[in-house]
Design a protein around this motif. Structure first.
Motif, short mmCIF file in Angstrom:
data_model
loop_
_atom_site.label_atom_id
_atom_site.label_comp_id
_atom_site.label_asym_id
_atom_site.label_seq_id
_atom_site.Cartn_x
_atom_site.Cartn_y
_atom_site.Cartn_z
N MET A 8 0.81 -1.26 -0.23
CA MET A 8 0.00 0.14 0.05
C MET A 8 0.85 1.33 -0.16
O MET A 8 0.60 2.28 -0.63
CB MET A 8 -0.99 -0.05 1.22
CG MET A 8 -2.03 -1.11 1.12
SD MET A 8 -3.16 -0.67 0.13
CE MET A 8 -4.08 0.58 0.81
N MET A 9 2.03 1.32 0.65
CA MET A 9 2.87 2.31 1.00
C MET A 9 3.66 2.75 -0.35
O MET A 9 3.54 3.77 -1.02
CB MET A 9 3.98 1.95 1.83
CG MET A 9 4.83 3.18 1.84
SD MET A 9 6.13 3.02 3.10
CE MET A 9 7.16 1.77 2.21
N VAL A 10 3.84 1.54 -1.08
CA VAL A 10 4.57 1.75 -2.62
C VAL A 10 3.50 2.31 -3.82
O VAL A 10 3.74 3.17 -4.33
CB VAL A 10 5.19 0.40 -3.06
CG1 VAL A 10 5.66 0.43 -4.42
CG2 VAL A 10 6.55 0.09 -2.06
N MET A 11 2.34 1.66 -3.37
CA MET A 11 1.37 2.24 -4.39
C MET A 11 1.02 3.80 -4.20
O MET A 11 0.84 4.42 -5.30
CB MET A 11 -0.13 1.30 -4.02
CG MET A 11 -1.21 1.50 -5.02
SD MET A 11 -2.51 0.54 -5.03
CE MET A 11 -3.24 1.14 -3.36
N PHE A 12 1.01 4.07 -2.93
CA PHE A 12 0.35 5.47 -2.62
C PHE A 12 1.72 6.35 -3.00
O PHE A 12 1.32 7.50 -3.47
CB PHE A 12 0.03 5.63 -1.53
CG PHE A 12 -1.69 5.13 -1.32
CD1 PHE A 12 -2.71 5.61 -2.14
CD2 PHE A 12 -1.94 3.98 -0.73
CE1 PHE A 12 -3.97 5.35 -1.84
CE2 PHE A 12 -3.09 3.60 -0.49
CZ PHE A 12 -4.20 4.18 -1.08
N MET A 13 2.71 6.05 -2.96
CA MET A 13 3.81 6.93 -3.34
C MET A 13 4.00 6.78 -4.79
O MET A 13 4.24 8.02 -5.18
CB MET A 13 5.44 6.08 -2.84
CG MET A 13 5.54 6.04 -1.20
SD MET A 13 6.91 5.54 -0.49
CE MET A 13 8.22 6.15 -1.28
N ILE A 14 3.63 5.69 -5.46
CA ILE A 14 3.50 5.87 -7.01
C ILE A 14 2.46 6.98 -7.46
O ILE A 14 2.60 7.82 -8.35
CB ILE A 14 3.60 4.59 -7.54
CG1 ILE A 14 4.77 3.82 -7.37
CG2 ILE A 14 3.10 4.72 -9.18
CD1 ILE A 14 4.44 2.18 -7.86
N VAL A 15 1.41 6.72 -6.83
CA VAL A 15 0.24 7.71 -7.07
C VAL A 15 0.73 9.22 -6.85
O VAL A 15 0.38 10.24 -7.70
CB VAL A 15 -0.99 7.27 -6.30
CG1 VAL A 15 -2.24 8.29 -6.48
CG2 VAL A 15 -1.58 6.18 -6.83
#
Length: 55
Positions: A8-15
């Motif tokens: 989730m952290m990686v996904m939201f950092m990408i967003v």
């Protein structure tokens, strides 16, 4: 941290960072001086706008 939390952290950092990059590229293609309400109007030149400043 669990695997789901990392994902989730990686996904939201990408967003978030992706949105910043996309907005910077969009601003580079369409600068403020050429878009918006006044756009390329003759009333939006530097000389005309400088005359309207209050000192």
């Amino acid at each position: 941290m669990s695997g789901i939390a990392v994902m989730m952290m990686v996904m939201f950092m990408i967003v978030i960072w992706g949105g910043l990059i996309v907005s910077a590229l969009q601003l580079r293609r369409n600068p403020d001086e050429k878009s918006g309400e006044l756009g390329m109007s003759m009333w939006a030149s530097d000389d005309v706008l400088a005359e309207q400043e209050v000192h």
